[in-house]
Design an enzyme around this catalytic site. Structure first.
Site, PDB file in Angstrom:
ATOM      1  N   ASP A 164      30.143  36.733  49.219  1.00  0.00           N
ATOM      2  CA  ASP A 164      28.697  36.862  49.421  1.00  0.00           C
ATOM      3  C   ASP A 164      27.989  36.298  48.205  1.00  0.00           C
ATOM      4  O   ASP A 164      28.401  36.563  47.065  1.00  0.00           O
ATOM      5  CB  ASP A 164      28.322  38.331  49.625  1.00  0.00           C
ATOM      6  N   ILE A 166      25.916  49.657  46.839  1.00  0.00           N
ATOM      7  CA  ILE A 166      27.119  50.336  46.357  1.00  0.00           C
ATOM      8  C   ILE A 166      26.899  50.920  44.955  1.00  0.00           C
ATOM      9  O   ILE A 166      26.077  50.439  44.180  1.00  0.00           O
ATOM     10  CB  ILE A 166      28.330  49.384  46.362  1.00  0.00           C
ATOM     11  N   PHE A 195      30.905  40.528  40.388  1.00  0.00           N
ATOM     12  CA  PHE A 195      29.578  39.986  40.656  1.00  0.00           C
ATOM     13  C   PHE A 195      28.971  39.425  39.370  1.00  0.00           C
ATOM     14  O   PHE A 195      29.048  40.070  38.318  1.00  0.00           O
ATOM     15  CB  PHE A 195      28.626  41.071  41.170  1.00  0.00           C
TER      16      PHE A 195
END
Length: 255
Positions: free
Chosen positions: A186, A203, A246
């Site tokens: 993503d 999250i 991320f």
């Protein structure tokens, strides 16, 4: 065999559920994602059929994608086992099975459930082990990275000078999410557009990680499964037990 809308809907509902059990009468309510995950596309090639037949082929792709999102059969089964699975599927939809389908399910359903559980547990344990090793390696290679009590790894790439968000705030960010093998699952960066959301809706790893940032800052978050999607994973994009990485850039905090 006549395919009804109710039968197609049943396939869609079954595929959208997150149940590990293959045969069950329990109703499973699928979790609704806060946002859609970016689909990973294969390289484009020539169509295998002419335009008249491609809608039927597309129906097969649709059913296959839905089922694959429920259970990763490609990694759970060996090549010869996949052939047997497809034979069962083909015989059933063609009405050519030599055995009574319900008798087969009653006799072998429990064995199938046990097989899937055992193999999924084995795969998940390997994924978790790989994640722990990835975190250790990341910390070794990045001395300024810090590991919090929750297990989150935070690495500041650029210090911001604005406000830090709390879970009640709306944030605007760019992010690029990968698995530990580098697979992109993503990315707002790839889509070319920032995204806004309430921090409390995502999250736990994001909630904690972004609270350590300030407006204008950029950081890498390495999130263990218990702070991400846990043993359930997320659709077909994030495997059960996966550690996620991320790169996040925080543009705006809106109280």
């Amino acid at each position: 065999m006549r395919v009804t809308m109710s039968s197609i809907a049943a396939v869609m509902v079954a595929a959208s559920s997150r149940a590990v059990t293959a045969f069950s009468t329990r109703t499973v309510v699928p979790k609704v994602a806060v946002r859609a995950l970016t689909a990973r596309h294969m390289s484009s090639g020539p169509m295998p059929y002419d335009d008249e037949k491609m809608p039927i082929y597309a129906l097969g792709i649709n059913i296959g994608m839905q089922i694959s999102q429920q259970t990763d059969f490609k990694n759970l089964l060996e090549e010869d086992e996949l052939e047997i699975l497809l034979a069962g599927f083909s015989d059933t939809i063609k009405g050519e099975s030599t055995a009574n389908p319900m008798e087969v399910l009653q006799q072998y359903g429990p064995s199938v459930n046990q097989l899937l559980r055992d193999r999924m547990e084995g795969i998940m344990e390997k994924v978790k082990k790989d994640g722990k090793e990835y975190i250790d390696g990341f910390l070794d290679c990045n001395e300024e990275a810090e590991k919090t009590d929750s297990g989150l790894v935070y690495y500041c790439m650029k210090e911001g000078d604005g406000a830090s968000p709390v879970v009640e705030d709306e944030v605007e960010v760019h992010y690029h999410g990968t698995l530990t093998d580098g697979t992109v699952f993503d990315s707002s960066v790839d889509r070319g557009a920032t995204i806004k959301f309430k921090l409390g809706q995502v999250i736990k790893g994001w909630q904690e990680g972004l609270s350590m940032m300030k407006e204008g800052g950029k950081a890498t978050l390495v999130i263990p499964p218990e702070m991400a999607y846990g043993d359930a994973g997320s659709g077909g994009a994030v495997p059960p037990g996966a550690t996620l990485k991320f790169e996040v850039e925080l543009f705006k905090v809106n109280p």
